[in-house]
Design a protein around this motif. Structure first.
Motif, short mmCIF file in Angstrom:
data_model
loop_
_atom_site.label_atom_id
_atom_site.label_comp_id
_atom_site.label_asym_id
_atom_site.label_seq_id
_atom_site.Cartn_x
_atom_site.Cartn_y
_atom_site.Cartn_z
N ASP A 1 -11.09 8.23 -1.80
CA ASP A 1 -10.74 6.86 -2.15
C ASP A 1 -11.81 6.24 -3.03
OD1 ASP A 1 -8.20 6.09 -0.96
OD2 ASP A 1 -9.13 6.45 0.99
N THR B 1 2.81 5.97 -2.65
CA THR B 1 1.55 5.57 -3.28
C THR B 1 1.40 4.08 -3.50
OG1 THR B 1 2.61 6.21 -5.34
CG2 THR B 1 1.03 7.77 -4.39
N GLY B 2 2.43 3.29 -3.18
CA GLY B 2 2.26 1.85 -3.23
C GLY B 2 2.51 1.22 -4.58
N ASP C 1 -5.17 -1.36 -1.72
CA ASP C 1 -5.34 -2.10 -0.47
C ASP C 1 -5.87 -3.51 -0.75
OD1 ASP C 1 -6.01 -2.97 2.10
OD2 ASP C 1 -6.58 -0.98 2.78
N SER D 1 -2.15 4.16 -2.75
CA SER D 1 -2.50 3.33 -1.59
C SER D 1 -3.49 2.22 -1.92
CB SER D 1 -3.03 4.21 -0.45
OG SER D 1 -2.07 5.17 -0.09
N GLY E 1 -6.37 5.77 1.49
CA GLY E 1 -5.36 6.79 1.77
C GLY E 1 -5.12 7.76 0.63
N THR F 1 0.80 -1.22 0.00
CA THR F 1 0.00 0.00 0.00
C THR F 1 0.83 1.27 0.00
OG1 THR F 1 -2.03 0.95 0.88
CG2 THR F 1 -0.43 0.19 2.50
N ASN F 2 1.92 1.32 0.74
CA ASN F 2 2.85 2.47 0.72
C ASN F 2 3.86 2.28 1.84
OD1 ASN F 2 1.76 3.64 3.25
ND2 ASN F 2 0.00 4.22 2.01
N THR G 1 -8.91 1.42 -2.66
CA THR G 1 -7.81 2.24 -2.13
C THR G 1 -8.13 2.75 -0.72
OG1 THR G 1 -8.63 4.33 -3.05
CG2 THR G 1 -7.18 2.99 -4.45
N GLU H 1 -12.41 5.27 3.64
CA GLU H 1 -11.65 4.39 2.77
C GLU H 1 -12.62 3.40 2.17
OE1 GLU H 1 -9.34 2.05 6.10
OE2 GLU H 1 -9.47 0.71 4.38
#
Ligand code: FEO
Ligand code: CA
Ligand code: CA
Length: 689
Positions: free
Chosen positions: A603, A522-523, A578, A576, A594, A481-482, A592, A631
């Motif tokens: 998100d 930003t992942g 997820d 981000s 974040g 994710t980051n 996402t 989120e």
């Protein structure tokens, strides 16, 4: 002090709720959706049998990747709107909200009159993972199956935030005990009629699992001294589950709820007198002083300074398996899958061997990617025979070599290579950390250190592209994710924050092949191919699938989405990533968590094809946007791919106050309520294409 009481199963109550010998699936459906909408009698049996034996109704697994259907929806624009924004031709409906009753005869939710007993019977707070099971267990239903009109839906409630549950939050006893009941899992019967989903408050399957529900500890660490407490001298019976982020579901029809950031519920690590216990808890970042929620003021097991609390953190950080078909069943904490900050656990079967693999990431910066491979084998014809498959097997942590190969390192004291490395891990006083295999499982993080696993940029979801029967093709995607603490390639700094620095752990923070950006704001996503396309394999190859960020700002280091001079994706910017779900057309759908920390919009969900030639950019489209401050969780496609489920978690969270929240009043215009939402095409067609 009293020992944990396990409530007697109230058969009379169950019968009143409709669970008994005469409660057939057909009757339930007839009552719920009416005769016209359901195949009855022998036709129903035939349909269920077909679902058991026929190949996927839609393209699945390898076939899907060979024939990706294009994503034809129009991307939604970047927005900060306080609503679920979906493309033209789609509609979103709220299915169930925090506080909605799960049992008959209850009053509508009144957030000014919250109590623990009341919350224990209502949908919990901050919904996360969502899974659906056909109401009658007949076959695995990962993707590509016939639509059922009635499902048992399981939803995690990851965490609570008092300032967003109460208008004038003061960490009072009533608030604390209510929050404990707002955690856990909701099991609720969800049905679709004429294209509209609703839930059945009268269903006998409805159930709340909370922070006080008794659970059995199973597998190699059950009964270990570290799991014993004054209330549970057996070390096998725990009250509740917390911080259930994502999870998984199994071919044998059970639900998996992950225990992620369990450390945040415990207080006063600094007052522990046993140095080894204190260090163990530091390895999982249990707080040295008061906890944020102050539950320790009212419930001694959350206070590590007390005898009731010193071992309690060892009893969390596990994967919990729940049988949604039996509301009287006791959830089980499966210790064979290890103890860490489990994001989830997703299942892939290997065709031929029928070995069960569960993939699971530890969602913290510089932590590891894991998988568990069962000793036993899955039996498609015998559900009961599969129910304890997650109790015995091998846990591995991943090493990613710079040349694109990788190794699954067994966390096994008896392994000829790992065993000596694990045996050499010692506490500061020189004693062995891992005397038994149970010790290895209880501190899987240190076991990963000992064998040389690769510290990653916050592993969230790990998902294999399995078919409708859960058989994989060796492909698995890792969502990272980051990690803003990851250092630029030129730096040699060790980790100084955000991880286990307090426990004396120092890992090189330098960017590496598998985590190529520092800082990684930003992942990114890694594609893994297991050797021999076998999910139980001990080696693999890997490549970077995509570096998230902004294609229009590729020149800035933190947003540089290029690899070897080529952009890794085109289309809508996002960050981000997820959790993910796959459709039956060969596309991946990513939620996402974040986005607002990098970009000025909410998100959401992003869709992209999987079958992109390596080196070519992945075309990414924004499918939806969640309300302000939220989120996006849950992502799940119904087995027939006509409904997309999301969980809107923590709308309005950045602003305190329930009614005075100025950021979100979604979904009803009065106060923000975490909720599960269904998205469908207005013509009822397949999502995406
Ligand atoms: Fe709870 Fe890993 O996100
Ligand atoms: Ca997550
Ligand atoms: Ca997350």
């Amino acid at each position: 002090m009293s020992q944990i009481d396990v409530p007697e199963i109230d058969r009379e109550d169950l019968e009143e709720r409709g669970i008994g010998a005469d409660k057939t699936f057909d009757k339930v459906l007839e009552a719920s959706v009416g005769r016209r909408h359901f195949l009855r009698g022998s036709a129903a049996t035939a349909a269920a049998t077909a679902a058991l034996t026929a190949p996927g109704i839609f393209l699945t697994g390898k076939e899907a990747q060979a024939a990706t259907l294009p994503l034809t929806f129009t991307s939604v624009a970047e927005t900060k709107a306080d609503k679920v924004t979906v493309p033209a031709g789609y509609e979103a409906h709220t299915l169930i909200r925090w506080g909605d009753p799960l049992f008959p005869g209850m009053a509508p939710f009144d957030p000014t009159k919250q109590s623990p007993a009341d919350q224990a019977k209502r949908f919990g707070f901050n919904c996360d993972m969502v899974a659906v099971f056909p109401e009658r267990f007949g076959a695995p239903a990962k993707i590509g199956r016939l639509p059922y009109p009635s499902y048992i839906m399981c939803v995690n409630h990851e965490y609570t935030s008092g300032p967003n549950m109460f208008e004038n939050y003061s960490a009072s006893e009533n608030e604390a005990l209510t929050e404990i009941e707002a955690h856990g899992v909701s099991v609720v019967n969800a049905r679709i009629l004429n294209g509209r989903w609703s839930y059945d408050v009268t269903s006998p399957y409805n159930r709340r699992i909370t922070g006080t529900t008794p659970m059995r500890v199973t597998g190699p660490a059950a009964g270990h001294d570290k799991l014993k407490t004054p209330a549970d001298p057996t070390g096998t019976l725990v009250l509740g589950t917390f911080n259930n982020c994502a999870g998984g579901f199994t071919p044998w029809g059970t639900y998996l709820a992950a225990e992620e950031n369990f450390d945040q519920y415990f207080a006063n690590r600094s007052k522990i007198t046993d140095a080894k216990v204190a260090l163990d808890h530091t390895d999982y970042t249990v707080g040295s002083g008061a906890s944020g929620r102050k539950w320790e003021n009212y419930v001694p097991r959350f206070d590590c300074a007390k005898p009731e609390g010193v071992n309690e953190p060892y009893r969390f950080g596990w994967m919990v398996e729940i049988d949604p078909y039996d509301p009287t069943s006791m959830p089980k904490k499966r210790t064979a899958l290890g103890r860490f900050k489990h994001e989830g656990a997703t299942i892939a079967l290997t065709r031929g061997s029928n070995k069960v693999t569960a993939y699971s990431g530890c969602d913290t910066v510089f932590e590891y990617v894991y998988k568990f491979v069962s000793s036993g084998t899955y039996n498609p014809a015998n559900r009961a025979a599969n129910m304890d498959l997650l109790d015995a097997g091998t846990l591995y942590a991943a090493r990613f070599n710079a040349d694109g190969t990788g190794v699954w390192l067994p966390l096994d004291l008896n392994d000829p290579v790992s065993g000596p490395l694990l045996a050499a891990s010692t506490y500061p006083d020189g004693t062995r950390r891992f005397q038994t295999q149970a010790d290895v499982l209880i501190n899987s993080r240190r076991a990963g250190d000992a064998v040389g696993a690769t510290p990653m940029d916050r592993p969230e979801d790990l998902e294999a592209t399995v078919d409708a029967d859960f058989y994989g093709n060796g492909k698995m995607f890792i969502i990272l994710t980051n990690n803003s603490s990851r250092q630029a390639t030129s730096s040699t700094a060790n980790v100084t924050s955000g991880s286990r620095a307090g426990a004396g752990r120092a890992v090189p923070a330098k960017a590496d092949a598998a985590n190529p950006r520092g800082p990684n704001r930003t992942g990114h996503i890694i594609e893994v191919t297991e050797t021999g396309n076998d999910h139980a394999a001990k080696t693999f190859t890997w490549r970077i699938f995509l570096l998230a960020g902004d294609p229009a700002a590729a020149a800035t280091a933190a947003d540089n989405i290029s690899l070897n001079g080529a952009s890794t994706f085109t289309g809508d910017r996002f960050g981000s990533p997820d959790n993910v779900t796959f459709d039956t057309s060969g596309n991946m759908w990513i939620a996402t968590d974040g986005t607002p920390s990098n970009y000025p919009f909410n998100d959401g969900i992003y869709a992209m094809p999987l079958s992109v030639t390596p080196g070519q950019p992945v075309p990414v489209k924004r499918f939806l946007s969640v309300p302000a401050g939220a989120e996006c969780c849950g992502p799940l496609l119904s087995p027939d791919n006509t409904t997309f489920f999301i969980a809107v978690q923590h709308p309005g969270e950045d602003v305190s106050g329930l009614f005075s929240n100025s950021q979100s009043k979604w979904p009803d215009g009065d106060y923000p309520r975490p909720s599960v939402v269904t998205i469908r095409r207005t013509d009822g067609g397949r999502i995406g294409s």
